[in-house]
Design an enzyme around this catalytic site. Structure first.
Site, PDB file in Angstrom:
ATOM      1  N   GLY A  10       0.838  -1.211   0.000  1.00 39.46           N
ATOM      2  CA  GLY A  10       0.000   0.000   0.000  1.00 39.46           C
ATOM      3  C   GLY A  10       0.860   1.243   0.000  1.00 39.46           C
ATOM      4  O   GLY A  10       0.462   2.297   0.499  1.00 39.46           O
ATOM      5  N   THR A  12       1.698   3.200  -2.286  1.00 37.88           N
ATOM      6  CA  THR A  12       1.270   4.337  -3.108  1.00 37.88           C
ATOM      7  C   THR A  12       0.002   4.971  -2.545  1.00 37.88           C
ATOM      8  O   THR A  12      -0.551   5.893  -3.131  1.00 37.88           O
ATOM      9  CB  THR A  12       1.000   3.882  -4.566  1.00 37.88           C
ATOM     10  N   GLY A  13      -0.454   4.476  -1.411  1.00 35.74           N
ATOM     11  CA  GLY A  13      -1.747   4.906  -0.863  1.00 35.74           C
ATOM     12  C   GLY A  13      -1.672   6.185  -0.032  1.00 35.74           C
ATOM     13  O   GLY A  13      -0.596   6.714   0.261  1.00 35.74           O
ATOM     14  N   LEU A  15      -2.693   6.717   3.164  1.00 36.82           N
ATOM     15  CA  LEU A  15      -2.219   6.620   4.550  1.00 36.82           C
ATOM     16  C   LEU A  15      -0.694   6.668   4.599  1.00 36.82           C
ATOM     17  O   LEU A  15      -0.093   7.318   5.452  1.00 36.82           O
ATOM     18  CB  LEU A  15      -2.732   5.332   5.202  1.00 36.82           C
ATOM     19  N   ALA A  16      -0.073   5.961   3.649  1.00 33.72           N
ATOM     20  CA  ALA A  16       1.389   5.952   3.588  1.00 33.72           C
ATOM     21  C   ALA A  16       1.890   7.386   3.414  1.00 33.72           C
ATOM     22  O   ALA A  16       2.793   7.840   4.121  1.00 33.72           O
ATOM     23  CB  ALA A  16       1.856   5.062   2.443  1.00 33.72           C
ATOM     24  N   LYS A  17       1.257   8.073   2.505  1.00 33.42           N
ATOM     25  CA  LYS A  17       1.680   9.440   2.178  1.00 33.42           C
ATOM     26  C   LYS A  17       1.490  10.393   3.362  1.00 33.42           C
ATOM     27  O   LYS A  17       2.375  11.163   3.719  1.00 33.42           O
ATOM     28  CB  LYS A  17       0.842   9.903   0.979  1.00 33.42           C
ATOM     29  N   LYS A 150      -6.707  -1.138  10.120  1.00 34.82           N
ATOM     30  CA  LYS A 150      -8.136  -1.440  10.087  1.00 34.82           C
ATOM     31  C   LYS A 150      -8.660  -1.374   8.659  1.00 34.82           C
ATOM     32  O   LYS A 150      -7.986  -0.782   7.820  1.00 34.82           O
ATOM     33  CB  LYS A 150      -8.884  -0.463  10.983  1.00 34.82           C
ATOM     34  N   ASP A 179      -4.502   0.428  15.980  1.00 38.48           N
ATOM     35  CA  ASP A 179      -5.620   1.320  16.278  1.00 38.48           C
ATOM     36  C   ASP A 179      -4.926   2.631  16.608  1.00 38.48           C
ATOM     37  O   ASP A 179      -4.304   2.764  17.664  1.00 38.48           O
ATOM     38  CB  ASP A 179      -6.411   0.808  17.487  1.00 38.48           C
ATOM     39  N   HIS A 180      -4.981   3.587  15.685  1.00 37.53           N
ATOM     40  CA  HIS A 180      -4.084   4.735  15.860  1.00 37.53           C
ATOM     41  C   HIS A 180      -4.432   5.569  17.098  1.00 37.53           C
ATOM     42  O   HIS A 180      -3.597   6.312  17.588  1.00 37.53           O
ATOM     43  CB  HIS A 180      -3.992   5.586  14.583  1.00 37.53           C
ATOM     44  N   HIS A 242     -11.737   2.553  17.887  1.00 39.23           N
ATOM     45  CA  HIS A 242     -11.156   3.673  18.657  1.00 39.23           C
ATOM     46  C   HIS A 242     -11.875   3.927  19.986  1.00 39.23           C
ATOM     47  O   HIS A 242     -11.238   4.017  21.031  1.00 39.23           O
ATOM     48  CB  HIS A 242     -11.191   4.956  17.835  1.00 39.23           C
ATOM     49  N   LYS A 347     -14.052  19.867  15.966  1.00 37.05           N
ATOM     50  CA  LYS A 347     -13.166  18.701  16.028  1.00 37.05           C
ATOM     51  C   LYS A 347     -12.642  18.595  17.453  1.00 37.05           C
ATOM     52  O   LYS A 347     -11.938  19.497  17.938  1.00 37.05           O
ATOM     53  CB  LYS A 347     -11.996  18.896  15.046  1.00 37.05           C
TER      54      LYS A 347
END
Ligand code: BG6
Length: 512
Positions: A10, A12-13, A15-17, A150, A179-180, A242, A347
């Site tokens: 993943g 190139t996804g 979340l990675a970025k 997840k 689970d971040h 979470h 938020k």
């Protein structure tokens, strides 16, 4: 430190970025990555190493909490990265990956310690894990670990099936379920707070606590994730993982030794004590909502149903409020209220602990006495506040609530993903979800999913930019409580005590 190879599926996804590369970079800056630590990124794109490194550098410049000030440092970091184009359905691609990983381990003199990281759509978990096994990638002379993002299943049965699949290749101690929220400093802090403050430890129980409110409210809508979110809803996206983890971290009994296994045991005990819901009765304890059109910061925003990619007339939930009772010795009778929603006014991830009114004991309940509160702000601002009462100077019977506020210094503090990846590199699973915890949380959620599927819980619409559906207020009113506001002056724990006093005086005058 253990030299190792990280195999990121993943690469190139999104979340990675946004999260993984910036986290790795900050760990690199803090010398928390082993010197011999190389990273293979896998994806379908036709990138080569140069292109991959360029993208990683871009993600650091866009999302890292610290900039890449020193070019040599950045280059040393980028040199760790290689790209391997891979089709998850093609065994020959895994064979080629194995060859490349072996060659790199030999070239760099690395032990065969391999960390597989699945940051991919859930339907890819199965083929990737199977091919990791069949290709021989997971046959190592050192250690192997699996980090998995997840969603861990979409109901109890699929979570069990996924776990069985992982278990056929990795042992439980080798699996790190992300689970971040468990990587967030203030969530990690919950245990410390209770453990190191006898003053809090003494009152962390039903004798003193009236209710606990755990909120994760978001301003964003569904964004570009319609395909995933319209199937998942807030119940799977936020509550099952979470919010139940935060609940467990807050309410678990203190682990004696603080090891990962100890902590997981305590969390399991807590989650196992959640009173099960019957689907027939879910409506009494669950509020399910979806945002309608509204405005955010003065700008009109569309209803969830009109967002691109959302199925017409979707009855998916973007808001959940829940009442959970915990049937153990310490928490019997204390409602835990959870709520989460998208397109809310603010938020904020916050725990509010409302203490019982001590005056009750003498049946002299004074309506004008505000309860003591302990407010734990998890994000985006981190802090802790107490609301206490002091004697008012002028009125004999009135007491003024005052706020003591600590705003945590957030500069230079690692982000959740740094904490998580660092833990996984060290083999420390303390802030990951063990299988029995995940299974118990799905067990609790399962009847809710069934109640939703059978339309037993009405879908309540709330205006985008509001505090959620009205029905969520009633959930607490039935128990004689109310949600502590997230917006408005009362919501700000750092608010000036004078202002607070003026407001209380107005309450007093009105009541006279
Ligand atoms: C993710 C959810 O796990 O958590 C998202 O998939 C949500 O929908 C996000 O926006 C919230 O995380 P945070 O750290 O911003 O509170």
């Amino acid at each position: 430190m253990n030299a190792a190879t990280l195999l990121l599926f993943g690469a190139t996804g999104d979340l990675a970025k946004r999260k993984i590369y910036p986290a790795l970079f900050n760990l690199h800056l803090d010398r928390k990555l082993p010197a011999g630590f190389s990273i293979f990124g896998m994806g379908r794109s036709a990138w080569n190493d140069t292109e991959f490194r360029r993208r990683v550098a871009q993600s650091i410049s866009d999302f890292s909490r610290r900039p890449a000030a020193d070019e040599a440092e950045l280059n040393a970091f980028l040199e760790r990265f290689r790209f391997c184009r891979l089709n998850v359905a093609a065994p020959e691609d895994f064979a080629r990956l194995l060859e490349q990983v072996r060659a790199s381990e030999q070239e760099l003199g690395l032990a065969e310690n391999r960390m597989f990281y699945l940051s991919v759509a859930p339907e890819l978990f199965e083929p990737i894990v199977r091919h990791i096994h069949e290709s021989g990638l997971s046959r190592v002379s050192g250690w192997k670990r699996l980090l998995i993002e997840k969603p861990f299943g979409r109901d109890l049965a699929s979570a069990r099936a996924l776990n069985a699949l992982l278990g056929s290749v990795f042992r439980e101690e080798e699996i790190f379920r992300i689970d971040h929220y468990l990587g967030k400093r203030m969530v990690q802090n919950l245990q410390k707070l209770e453990y190191t403050n006898p003053m809090l430890q003494a009152v962390w129980k039903n004798q003193y606590i009236a209710n606990v409110q755990i909120t994760a409210s978001e301003t964003v809508g569904v964004e570009e994730r319609a395909a995933y979110y319209d199937e998942a809803g807030a119940i799977r996206d936020m509550v099952q993982n979470h919010l139940l983890q935060v609940l467990a971290m807050f309410a678990m009994q203190l682990p004696r030794r603080g090891t990962a296994a100890d902590m997981a045991d305590k969390k399991r005990a807590l989650l196992a004590s959640m009173r099960p819901l019957l689907k027939e009765e879910a409506e009494r304890s669950i509020v399910r909502g979806q945002y309608a059109a509204g405005a955010m910061g003065g700008e009109p925003v569309p209803a969830y149903r009109d967002e691109p990619g959302i199925e017409e007339g979707s009855s998916n939930d973007t808001y959940i409020a829940a009442r959970i009772m915990i049937d153990d010795y310490f928490w019997q009778g204390v409602p835990f209220y959870l709520r989460t929603g998208k397109r809310m006014a603010k938020k904020a991830t916050r725990i509010v602990v409302e203490f019982k009114d001590p005056l009750d004991k003498y049946s002299r309940t004074n309506e004008l006495t505000a309860p003591n509160l302990l407010i734990i702000d998890i994000g985006p601002h981190e802090g802790i506040s107490f609301q206490l009462n002091v004697k008012d100077g002028q009125h004999r019977f009135i007491s003024d609530p005052v706020r003591l506020h600590y705003a945590a210094d957030q500069s230079g503090v690692p982000e959740a993903y740094e904490n998580l990846i660092e833990g996984a590199i060290q083999g420390d699973a303390a802030f990951f979800a063990r299988w029995d915890e995940v299974e118990l949380s799905w067990q609790w959620i399962q009847p809710v999913l069934e109640a939703f599927a059978e339309n037993r819980v009405p879908l309540r619409f709330y205006e985008a930019g509001s505090d959620g559906p009205e029905a969520a207020q009633r959930l607490l009113e039935e128990d004689g409580f109310h949600w502590w506001a997230l917006t408005g002056p009362e919501a700000d724990p750092s608010r000036d005590a004078d202002e607070y006093r003026t407001e209380r005086e107005a309450v007093y005058e009105a009541a006279r």
